[in-house]
Write a protein that holds these residues in place. Sequence first.
Motif, PDB file in Angstrom:
ATOM      1  N   UNK A 362     -37.946 -13.481  -4.065  1.00  0.00           N
ATOM      2  CA  UNK A 362     -37.607 -12.001  -4.206  1.00  0.00           C
ATOM      3  C   UNK A 362     -35.936 -11.877  -4.384  1.00  0.00           C
ATOM      4  N   UNK A 363     -35.823 -10.923  -5.412  1.00  0.00           N
ATOM      5  CA  UNK A 363     -34.413 -10.782  -5.731  1.00  0.00           C
ATOM      6  C   UNK A 363     -33.743  -9.368  -5.077  1.00  0.00           C
ATOM      7  N   UNK A 364     -32.517  -9.188  -5.122  1.00  0.00           N
ATOM      8  CA  UNK A 364     -31.882  -7.805  -4.736  1.00  0.00           C
ATOM      9  C   UNK A 364     -31.523  -7.110  -5.930  1.00  0.00           C
ATOM     10  N   UNK A 365     -32.209  -7.241  -7.065  1.00  0.00           N
ATOM     11  CA  UNK A 365     -31.857  -6.362  -8.160  1.00  0.00           C
ATOM     12  C   UNK A 365     -32.387  -4.902  -8.037  1.00  0.00           C
ATOM     13  N   UNK A 366     -31.724  -3.964  -8.547  1.00  0.00           N
ATOM     14  CA  UNK A 366     -32.038  -2.677  -8.487  1.00  0.00           C
ATOM     15  C   UNK A 366     -31.524  -1.485  -7.497  1.00  0.00           C
ATOM     16  N   UNK A 367     -30.827  -2.322  -6.509  1.00  0.00           N
ATOM     17  CA  UNK A 367     -30.256  -1.074  -5.551  1.00  0.00           C
ATOM     18  C   UNK A 367     -28.716  -0.366  -6.165  1.00  0.00           C
ATOM     19  N   UNK A 368     -28.128  -1.176  -7.102  1.00  0.00           N
ATOM     20  CA  UNK A 368     -26.925  -0.795  -7.618  1.00  0.00           C
ATOM     21  C   UNK A 368     -27.262   0.561  -8.580  1.00  0.00           C
ATOM     22  N   UNK A 369     -28.247   0.246  -9.273  1.00  0.00           N
ATOM     23  CA  UNK A 369     -28.699   1.394 -10.163  1.00  0.00           C
ATOM     24  C   UNK A 369     -29.322   2.559  -9.248  1.00  0.00           C
ATOM     25  N   UNK A 370     -30.312   2.399  -8.287  1.00  0.00           N
ATOM     26  CA  UNK A 370     -30.915   3.432  -7.643  1.00  0.00           C
ATOM     27  C   UNK A 370     -29.924   4.019  -6.645  1.00  0.00           C
ATOM     28  N   UNK A 371     -29.035   3.283  -6.038  1.00  0.00           N
ATOM     29  CA  UNK A 371     -28.034   4.055  -4.842  1.00  0.00           C
ATOM     30  C   UNK A 371     -26.661   3.937  -5.297  1.00  0.00           C
ATOM     31  N   UNK A 372     -26.296   3.956  -6.392  1.00  0.00           N
ATOM     32  CA  UNK A 372     -24.860   4.204  -6.909  1.00  0.00           C
ATOM     33  C   UNK A 372     -24.022   3.065  -6.328  1.00  0.00           C
ATOM     34  N   UNK A 373     -24.232   1.749  -6.657  1.00  0.00           N
ATOM     35  CA  UNK A 373     -23.564   0.487  -6.145  1.00  0.00           C
ATOM     36  C   UNK A 373     -22.600   0.014  -7.144  1.00  0.00           C
ATOM     37  N   UNK A 374     -22.464   0.541  -8.478  1.00  0.00           N
ATOM     38  CA  UNK A 374     -21.624  -0.164  -9.103  1.00  0.00           C
ATOM     39  C   UNK A 374     -20.201   0.680  -9.329  1.00  0.00           C
ATOM     40  N   UNK A 535     -14.413   5.083  -1.766  1.00  0.00           N
ATOM     41  CA  UNK A 535     -14.484   4.247  -3.008  1.00  0.00           C
ATOM     42  C   UNK A 535     -15.747   3.284  -2.643  1.00  0.00           C
ATOM     43  N   UNK A 536     -16.645   3.635  -1.817  1.00  0.00           N
ATOM     44  CA  UNK A 536     -17.710   2.734  -1.347  1.00  0.00           C
ATOM     45  C   UNK A 536     -18.888   3.480  -1.974  1.00  0.00           C
ATOM     46  N   UNK A 537     -19.777   2.483  -2.832  1.00  0.00           N
ATOM     47  CA  UNK A 537     -21.133   2.980  -3.268  1.00  0.00           C
ATOM     48  C   UNK A 537     -22.095   2.494  -2.245  1.00  0.00           C
ATOM     49  N   UNK A 538     -23.319   2.726  -2.518  1.00  0.00           N
ATOM     50  CA  UNK A 538     -24.504   2.426  -1.742  1.00  0.00           C
ATOM     51  C   UNK A 538     -24.367   2.673  -0.121  1.00  0.00           C
ATOM     52  N   UNK A 539     -23.551   3.847  -0.069  1.00  0.00           N
ATOM     53  CA  UNK A 539     -23.186   4.003   1.455  1.00  0.00           C
ATOM     54  C   UNK A 539     -24.392   4.053   2.537  1.00  0.00           C
ATOM     55  N   UNK A 554     -21.565  -6.476   4.486  1.00  0.00           N
ATOM     56  CA  UNK A 554     -21.653  -4.968   3.908  1.00  0.00           C
ATOM     57  C   UNK A 554     -20.581  -4.266   3.076  1.00  0.00           C
ATOM     58  N   UNK A 555     -19.274  -4.530   3.530  1.00  0.00           N
ATOM     59  CA  UNK A 555     -18.283  -3.722   3.016  1.00  0.00           C
ATOM     60  C   UNK A 555     -17.165  -4.654   2.284  1.00  0.00           C
ATOM     61  N   UNK A 556     -17.649  -5.916   1.969  1.00  0.00           N
ATOM     62  CA  UNK A 556     -16.381  -6.560   1.180  1.00  0.00           C
ATOM     63  C   UNK A 556     -16.712  -6.193  -0.354  1.00  0.00           C
ATOM     64  N   UNK A 557     -15.437  -6.287  -1.299  1.00  0.00           N
ATOM     65  CA  UNK A 557     -15.703  -5.914  -2.618  1.00  0.00           C
ATOM     66  C   UNK A 557     -16.948  -6.571  -3.296  1.00  0.00           C
ATOM     67  N   UNK A 558     -17.655  -5.862  -4.437  1.00  0.00           N
ATOM     68  CA  UNK A 558     -18.636  -6.438  -5.094  1.00  0.00           C
ATOM     69  C   UNK A 558     -18.018  -7.445  -5.765  1.00  0.00           C
ATOM     70  N   UNK A 559     -18.727  -8.454  -5.991  1.00  0.00           N
ATOM     71  CA  UNK A 559     -18.435  -9.621  -6.860  1.00  0.00           C
ATOM     72  C   UNK A 559     -19.322 -10.253  -7.929  1.00  0.00           C
TER      73      UNK A 559
END
Length: 632
Positions: A362-374, A535-539, A554-559
């Motif tokens: 199982x992967x974590x793909x899709x959350x950035x697109x669906x919940x504004x994580x980029x 400046x936080x996405x996927x809030x 949860x709140x460190x910068x996306x890498x």
Amino acid sequence: MCGIAGIYHCGTIKPVDSRRVEAMTDALHHRGPDGSGVWVEAGVGLGHRRLSIIDIAGSPQPMHSPDGRATIVFNGEIYNFRELRRQLEQLGASFRTDGDTEVILAAWQAWGPDCLQHLDGMFAFALYDHASRQLFLARDRFGVKPLFLSELSDGSVAFASELKGLLAHPLLRREVDPLAVEDYLAWGYVPDHRSILKGVHKLPAGHFMLLEHGKGMPQPKQWWDISFAERHSGRMPEMEAELLHHLREGVESRMVADVPLGAFLSGGVDSSSVVALMSEISPDPVTTCSIGFDVASADETSYAAQVALRFGTNHHARTVSSDQFDAIDTLAGMFDEPFADASALPTWRVCQLAREHVTVALSGDGADEAMAGYRRQVFHAHEARARSLMPRLLREKVLGPLGRMYPKADWAPRPLRFKTTLLSLAGEADEGYARALATTAPEVRATLYSQDFARQLGDYHAERPLLDLMGKAPARDALDRAQYADLKFWMPGDILTKVDRTSMAVSLEAREPLLDHRLVEFAARLPRRARIKGTQGKYLLKKAMERYLPDDILFRPKQGFVTPIAEWLRGPLAGDARAIGTSATLARTGWFESSRLRDIADAHIAGRADHSRLLWQLVMLEKSLTKLGVNS
């Protein structure tokens, strides 16, 4: 998870050579090493390679319905097949197997093309109805599973899970589509509305096609779309609870398997959330896999280890050298089409590690697109608000010229890189997002092309299909349209292609629980305050997971996966970079000004500019053309 291929005669019904179907299927051996099958009759042939996941011994393909009315080849998983089976039994269906493939056959017989609305899963399949003599091709909502097809000179349509399956057919033309080159240089991949080869198409995500003898290849029909037109009116605690419900539902449904199952764990929010919920559901320790790098700035294994310890997972970690450039020829062969997302390298490595321990991950793909994580989505939302406060004249007459004059300061700290922001603010919101999404700007691409190639392109620009998509989006504001574009354009073309090819290359099934359609449909209705805060996405996701995960996760910068392409192209790959300007493969195409390519390579190697993304695109383009053996 499997590979499928086949041939269908749309015109005059002719015999199908089973050896051609077998050759196409064999080219997909990596997608299904556990078994194979070919079935042909007048006018149609279906082939299958099987990776056994569910009903390991009992569901060989091609599979025929009990009454002999329909035959199917299927790639993917239907997560709600047991519930569907019970529903179909009440309608009179009977079953001989315990798997999901036979459920699709029964669903087709019960509902026809509307069967797709009942399927919860990732899939691409071809179903031949013997009574109507129609071939039904379908692809899942998000395009997790691919399907390529082409109309051939003998009046047949050939299809396959990967382009290499079509390439095994002797009648396939190997001529490059020049518009695909423009697309590729803009985005770093060939989007789903096009293929690198003329005459080859990809069935779009959420679409089906119904082929009939005596008729040409029809246009695909859309059976699902995502809408951002409505807004959830609940309070934050209520939305958190509903989000958690959908998260648990998505994870639990994807944990059904008759083979070892685990998860990718990067230590970021998304994969950590999946592992947390898997651990809550599973009575046994979850198997997790992480890849680290020998460059401290690119290594996240300490965060992954922290999450693994927190949930008591059976954790496997491996540190790989950042010096992976020797694998790029293999990588080019995996993708067939040119593909320049450098994170494909570490994704492949983590798939290799996972395959040593499990068959499904199982992967974590899709959350950035669906919940504004980029980050680009967050910046775009703020830019759109700023743009709305500025007079159009100010943006066009002041910011536009200033942006064009401002130097492209790749070497500077991020806050000093104003050029893209100024150009974005000067234009319209959708145009600004297209610029943010592009790997190579239109004005840069224009300087690369020869006069002859520019004439071939005419007035076509790669941004146009994206802007058309955003303009027609069922959306309420700029952030909605950006997320819609990511879900419909970026994700199937880049993210899902990357995961599909790298996982299938090692015969691993990757599943995306955060792309459960009910979860994504819920996320599309979230108000802006639940998606972005400051400046936080996927809030909302981060708030909902506070009970499971610590703040430093949860709140460190996306890498994300980082590959040191810029350093490679100044060091061990400097020769490859220099050779771009004199490449015989690229020179034969006549697409580029060789002197311009040499100047770009020299400036990068000397450290005067960072052209790493463009050079990497050109290197991967050259290698892909060589692998394909194409004619320009």
